[in-house]
Write an enzyme that holds these catalytic residues in place. Structure first.
Site, mmCIF file in Angstrom:
data_model
loop_
_atom_site.group_PDB
_atom_site.id
_atom_site.type_symbol
_atom_site.label_atom_id
_atom_site.label_comp_id
_atom_site.label_asym_id
_atom_site.label_seq_id
_atom_site.Cartn_x
_atom_site.Cartn_y
_atom_site.Cartn_z
ATOM 1 N N GLY A 32 0.817 -1.211 0.000
ATOM 2 C CA GLY A 32 0.000 0.000 0.000
ATOM 3 C C GLY A 32 0.848 1.257 0.000
ATOM 4 O O GLY A 32 0.625 2.187 -0.791
ATOM 5 N N GLU B 33 -17.128 4.556 14.151
ATOM 6 C CA GLU B 33 -17.655 3.525 13.261
ATOM 7 C C GLU B 33 -17.323 2.157 13.860
ATOM 8 O O GLU B 33 -16.162 1.764 13.929
ATOM 9 C CB GLU B 33 -17.043 3.672 11.862
ATOM 10 C CG GLU B 33 -17.658 2.745 10.847
ATOM 11 C CD GLU B 33 -17.059 2.926 9.464
ATOM 12 O OE1 GLU B 33 -17.801 2.839 8.481
ATOM 13 O OE2 GLU B 33 -15.839 3.150 9.375
ATOM 14 N N CYS C 65 -19.840 0.418 5.254
ATOM 15 C CA CYS C 65 -19.549 1.812 5.589
ATOM 16 C C CYS C 65 -20.793 2.676 5.585
ATOM 17 O O CYS C 65 -20.855 3.703 6.266
ATOM 18 C CB CYS C 65 -18.496 2.381 4.639
ATOM 19 S SG CYS C 65 -18.931 2.200 2.892
ATOM 20 N N GLU D 236 -12.827 6.633 -0.618
ATOM 21 C CA GLU D 236 -14.196 6.347 -0.169
ATOM 22 C C GLU D 236 -14.041 5.674 1.172
ATOM 23 O O GLU D 236 -13.484 4.578 1.269
ATOM 24 C CB GLU D 236 -14.926 5.465 -1.182
ATOM 25 C CG GLU D 236 -16.433 5.392 -0.943
ATOM 26 C CD GLU D 236 -16.821 4.331 0.060
ATOM 27 O OE1 GLU D 236 -17.191 4.710 1.206
ATOM 28 O OE2 GLU D 236 -16.750 3.149 -0.269
#
Length: 477
Positions: free
Chosen positions: A209, A380, A280, A247
């Site tokens: 990444g 979250e 999400c 996103e």
């Protein structure tokens, strides 16, 4: 146990150069299911080099041919439904029927959507009598980093429009759910795309990444995942001034007015628990008008207590386990925090459901009397945990809904169309769902604030992968 230590680079599956390995665990059993390689900088560089070499030819390919390639991908994808469903069920814990329909189906619709959007997309046109000519040209080499919760959905949501736009790419799927992405590489191979257009390197965030984010030959990063990881990627990418599209997470409010009807609460709870809460855009905060609040709590309790929990390979309608031990621990900790901060536990709670002594299973949980400053209302959770909050006025509901760092998707439940529209205009999120009516094909998906800066699907999704070129003196003849 499966051994998948190869990567898809320059049109072929090749052995990883890295000797790092990662064990993919079946979350229903906690048993090892597969071993993959975690790529290193050499693996990433090989994939980026292949994508860079393929870019000029693919960018110059007529749009009609790129659309035809996406249609071949669509046909090859359809043939792998059972393989895809098995891969996602075994690695992220989606119940097999849900995996076969919703998880696989989302990928199918994403490819279809990209193809249809491309056919009506304005790729090239002139403004005025030769004043200037506009072209939509591909961004270049895209680094794609996708999550584990809707794995093939996110892969197709990025790869299909990028391919049609004329970009080439390197995909790094989540190391927790890599097998569906590797199946997608097989689909790409079967669709006979030029070598190097699509490449796949498995890895983790700090490894592959970060390599993609900092690579000077990568023109754009398209990332779906956590807000914290997005901040790290954005900072790492700043040294090369590449485009970063994200996103991210959400803390959706589901505003239930007194006139919403008897099924609104049940639908809201089920939507929150769908995919074991690992979405999400899940409506995890239910804001209920006070006159119907007590009845809504009872409806939510009953819905939670009748929500079946089962292993991913079991047929039927139920929710499966969370994806990993780490995620299981996080959700358990947040449930405990909700209790400690004074929220009223209505259903569920800490620990595994009755009958489970292993696997990352969580009890479907409902909290009432939550205040918007509590941790469970701010963070979250990404598990089947609902927070219920009462409100008295429309303005108060809007203020509570907007009082969050996130802004992905909110929900409005009312039989009054004027009220629904009035509330929707004031909610600060990229997506609003009214009375659970689904979005149509091509509707853009993305958020405000900490929920990211991109829009995916339809023409907006295609626009993420193009640059605008303006040319003066273009001869209209």
């Amino acid at each position: 146990m499966l051994q998948r230590t190869d990567f898809y680079i320059d049109g072929a599956f090749v052995p990883a150069q890295s000797d790092r390995r990662f064990t993919v665990v079946d979350p229903s059993t906690e048993d090892p299911y597969a071993t993959i390689a975690l790529g290193n900088s050499a693996d990433t560089d090989a994939a980026v080099t292949a994508a860079r070499a393929a870019f000029p030819g693919w960018a110059a390919t007529p749009v009609a041919e790129r659309i035809a390639a996406a249609e071949r991908i669509l046909e090859a994808y359809k043939a792998r439904q059972d393989d895809m469903a098995e891969a996602m069920s075994r690695t992220m814990g989606a119940p097999i029927d849900f995996s076969r329909s919703s998880q696989f189906g989302a990928g199918l619709e994403n490819i279809k959507d990209a193809v249809e959007a491309a056919k009506s997309f304005r790729w090239e046109w002139s403004e005025g009598p030769g004043d200037h000519h506009l072209m939509m040209e591909p961004v270049g080499v895209i680094g794609m980093i996708t999550p584990w919760n809707w794995p093939i959905s996110q892969v197709t949501l990025k790869a299909a429009p990028a391919i049609i736009a004329g970009c080439t790419m390197v995909l790094k799927p989540s190391e927790f759910t890599p097998l569906d992405a590797m199946l997608f590489a097989e689909i790409i191979d079967a669709a006979d795309l030029p070598p190097g257009v699509f490449n796949l390197v498995n890895g983790d965030g700090p490894g592959v990444g970060n390599d993609l984010a900092t690579h000077p030959q990568v023109d754009m990063i398209s990332f779906t995942g956590s807000t914290g990881a997005a901040m790290s990627i954005t900072a790492a990418a700043s040294g090369t001034l590449k485009r970063v599209r994200t996103e991210l997470g959400g803390k959706g409010a589901n505003i239930v007015f007194a006139d919403a009807g008897p099924r609104a609460v049940k639908r809201g709870v089920r939507n929150c628990f769908s995919n074991t809460g690992q979405s999400c855009n899940a409506p995890t905060r239910m804001l209920v008008e006070r006159s119907v609040y007590d009845a809504a709590i009872e409806e939510a309790r009953e819905t939670a207590e009748t929500t079946a929990v089962g292993a991913a390979q079991d047929a039927g309608r139920h929710i499966g386990p969370l994806v990993s031990e780490r995620q299981f621990g996080r959700v358990q900790s947040l449930i405990e925090t909700g209790i400690a901060e004074g929220a009223r536990l209505v259903a569920g709670g800490p620990g595994r459901p009755e009958g489970f002594n292993r696997g990352f299973f969580v009890r479907p949980t409902v909290f009432a009397d939550v205040t918007n400053d509590m941790t469970i209302a701010r963070e979250e959770i990404f598990g089947p945990v609902l927070s219920m909050i009462p409100f008295d006025t429309e303005d108060e509901a809007i203020a509570i809904a907007n009082d969050t760092p996130y802004g992905l998707q909110n929900y409005v439940q009312s039989e009054d169309p004027a009220r629904r529209k009035r509330v929707a205009r004031q909610l600060r999120s990229g997506v609003i769902t009214m009375n659970d009516r689904p979005r149509g094909m091509g509707a853009p998906f993305g958020g405000f604030k900490w929920s990211g800066n991109s829009r995916e699907a339809g023409t907006f999704g295609l626009s993420e992968y193009v640059e605008v070129k303006s040319i003066s003196g273009w001869d209209p003849a």
